[in-house]
Write a protein that holds these residues in place. Structure first.
Motif, PDB file in Angstrom:
ATOM      1  N   PRO A  92     -10.161  59.796  43.535  1.00  0.00           N
ATOM      2  CA  PRO A  92      -9.425  58.562  43.219  1.00  0.00           C
ATOM      3  C   PRO A  92      -9.263  57.684  44.450  1.00  0.00           C
ATOM      4  O   PRO A  92      -9.073  58.175  45.566  1.00  0.00           O
ATOM      5  N   ALA A  93      -9.384  56.425  44.224  1.00  0.00           N
ATOM      6  CA  ALA A  93      -9.219  55.477  45.330  1.00  0.00           C
ATOM      7  C   ALA A  93      -7.766  55.516  45.810  1.00  0.00           C
ATOM      8  O   ALA A  93      -6.840  55.711  45.022  1.00  0.00           O
ATOM      9  N   PRO A  94      -7.589  55.410  47.116  1.00  0.00           N
ATOM     10  CA  PRO A  94      -6.214  55.440  47.624  1.00  0.00           C
ATOM     11  C   PRO A  94      -5.392  54.299  47.035  1.00  0.00           C
ATOM     12  O   PRO A  94      -5.882  53.187  46.846  1.00  0.00           O
ATOM     13  N   LYS A  95      -4.173  54.635  46.730  1.00  0.00           N
ATOM     14  CA  LYS A  95      -3.292  53.636  46.139  1.00  0.00           C
ATOM     15  C   LYS A  95      -3.016  52.525  47.140  1.00  0.00           C
ATOM     16  O   LYS A  95      -2.653  52.775  48.278  1.00  0.00           O
ATOM     17  N   LYS A  96      -3.253  51.328  46.697  1.00  0.00           N
ATOM     18  CA  LYS A  96      -3.052  50.185  47.570  1.00  0.00           C
ATOM     19  C   LYS A  96      -1.564  49.852  47.642  1.00  0.00           C
ATOM     20  O   LYS A  96      -0.883  49.755  46.628  1.00  0.00           O
ATOM     21  N   THR A  97      -1.091  49.741  48.872  1.00  0.00           N
ATOM     22  CA  THR A  97       0.315  49.408  49.085  1.00  0.00           C
ATOM     23  C   THR A  97       0.493  47.900  48.997  1.00  0.00           C
ATOM     24  O   THR A  97      -0.164  47.148  49.713  1.00  0.00           O
ATOM     25  N   THR A  98       1.346  47.506  48.098  1.00  0.00           N
ATOM     26  CA  THR A  98       1.628  46.082  47.926  1.00  0.00           C
ATOM     27  C   THR A  98       2.924  45.733  48.652  1.00  0.00           C
ATOM     28  O   THR A  98       3.951  46.390  48.448  1.00  0.00           O
ATOM     29  N   VAL A  99       2.840  44.745  49.500  1.00  0.00           N
ATOM     30  CA  VAL A  99       4.010  44.322  50.272  1.00  0.00           C
ATOM     31  C   VAL A  99       4.469  42.961  49.758  1.00  0.00           C
ATOM     32  O   VAL A  99       3.739  41.971  49.863  1.00  0.00           O
ATOM     33  N   PRO A 100       5.655  42.885  49.204  1.00  0.00           N
ATOM     34  CA  PRO A 100       6.160  41.566  48.777  1.00  0.00           C
ATOM     35  C   PRO A 100       6.398  40.682  49.997  1.00  0.00           C
ATOM     36  O   PRO A 100       6.895  41.144  51.028  1.00  0.00           O
ATOM     37  N   GLN A 101       6.045  39.421  49.894  1.00  0.00           N
ATOM     38  CA  GLN A 101       6.184  38.520  51.033  1.00  0.00           C
ATOM     39  C   GLN A 101       7.603  38.000  51.216  1.00  0.00           C
ATOM     40  O   GLN A 101       7.990  37.602  52.322  1.00  0.00           O
ATOM     41  N   SER A 102       8.382  38.025  50.181  1.00  0.00           N
ATOM     42  CA  SER A 102       9.765  37.542  50.292  1.00  0.00           C
ATOM     43  C   SER A 102      10.653  38.379  49.384  1.00  0.00           C
ATOM     44  O   SER A 102      10.168  39.098  48.496  1.00  0.00           O
ATOM     45  N   GLY A 103      11.935  38.300  49.639  1.00  0.00           N
ATOM     46  CA  GLY A 103      12.884  39.079  48.860  1.00  0.00           C
ATOM     47  C   GLY A 103      14.171  38.313  48.602  1.00  0.00           C
ATOM     48  O   GLY A 103      14.252  37.094  48.785  1.00  0.00           O
ATOM     49  N   ALA A 104      15.194  39.053  48.226  1.00  0.00           N
ATOM     50  CA  ALA A 104      16.466  38.439  47.834  1.00  0.00           C
ATOM     51  C   ALA A 104      17.237  37.871  49.012  1.00  0.00           C
ATOM     52  O   ALA A 104      18.084  36.985  48.858  1.00  0.00           O
TER      53      ALA A 104
END
Length: 286
Positions: A92-104
């Motif tokens: 399985p392909a490594p799970k791509k880490t998604t980084v949100p660019q902004s938050g609360a």
């Protein structure tokens, strides 16, 4: 002799003369059986039977000639067993880490406390906060930072300070924030982090979530080791090391106070203030 007696004598003589004749047929039958077997006896009894076939002559083998050897029967070769074919498994392909660019822009404080670590210097109490909406547990992040500061190659292990995790009444705060929020906090203290860098402010340390999750392209280790560099570098500023350092020479370990994300200049990436022999890793001030 009387007439009657004479008649009896004559009758006895006649019977004596007949008695050998009674034996003729049985004797003859026995002779025929011994000479002609069952066929003669059957003919004598009035039945017709087929004569027994004559015996077949069997040639005696020549004692000087060996009998021919039988043809060898070829041994069937065993069929080779089919070699089992390994099933192809797709990694399985490594799970791509998604980084949100902004938050609360708001933060949750880890409700965790710990014992003070270190044996020298003044005690510095800190608390850990994580921006709301980020998929990171504030408690788990606090536990990881606590282990980083207690590492045997860290500041506390070599008398440069004592640190204690608290949930309130802290001397400084370590915040993990999205890139946009980190930029705002750092810019308020005069530093432009371009959505990529961490910083140390008047209230504490700001850790860019992107760096926390992904590490750095210039760092040889993975993100978990790079987190040591983030905390050690920014806490280094917190304990009074204000200036950055450069590479001390090609092939040598980069100082933890070097901005390694901007390039190593021939040094080897390093996440700890001290080497394995307990020697402080330093370099020229830049």
């Amino acid at each position: 002799m009387g007439k009657r007696a004479a008649q009896q004598n004559r009758r006895r003589r006649r019977e004596k003369r007949r008695s050998p004749g009674r034996l003729v047929l049985p004797v003859l039958a026995l002779v025929l059986v011994s000479l002609g077997g069952g066929a003669a006896l059957a003919h004598f009894n009035g039945t017709q039977s087929a004569a027994a076939p004559p015996p077949v002559a069997v040639a005696s083998p020549d004692p000087t000639t060996a009998p021919p050897s039988p043809e060898p029967t070829p041994t069937p070769k065993p069929k080779p067993k089919p070699v089992p074919t390994a099933k192809k498994t797709t990694k399985p392909a490594p799970k791509k880490t998604t980084v949100p660019q902004s938050g609360a822009g708001t933060f949750t404080t880890a409700q965790s406390t710990g014992d003070a670590v270190g044996s020298g210097g003044s005690l510095r109490r800190y608390r850990v906060q994580v921006e709301d909406g980020v998929d990171i547990s504030a408690r788990e992040a606090a536990e990881e930072i606590q282990k980083i500061l207690a590492h045997p190659r860290g500041w506390a292990a070599h008398g440069r300070g004592r640190f204690q995790l608290v949930s309130e009444n802290a001397d400084f705060v370590i915040r993990i924030a999205t890139p946009a929020t980190a930029d705002q906090l750092c810019l308020a203290n005069g530093m432009n982090t371009h959505g990529e860098l961490n910083c140390e402010t008047t209230t504490g340390v700001v850790v860019n979530l992107k760096r926390w999750l992904l590490g750095s392209p210039t760092f040889a280790g993975g993100p978990a080791e790079y987190r040591h560099l983030i905390i050690n570098h920014e806490v280094g500023h917190e304990i009074g090391i204000r200036q950055h350092m450069g590479c001390p020479g090609p092939g040598r370990l980069a100082p933890v106070m070097m901005q390694q994300i901007k390039g190593l200049n021939g040094c080897r990436s390093n996440a700890y203030p001290y080497d394995e022999d307990g020697i402080y890793i330093t370099g020229p001030v830049v």
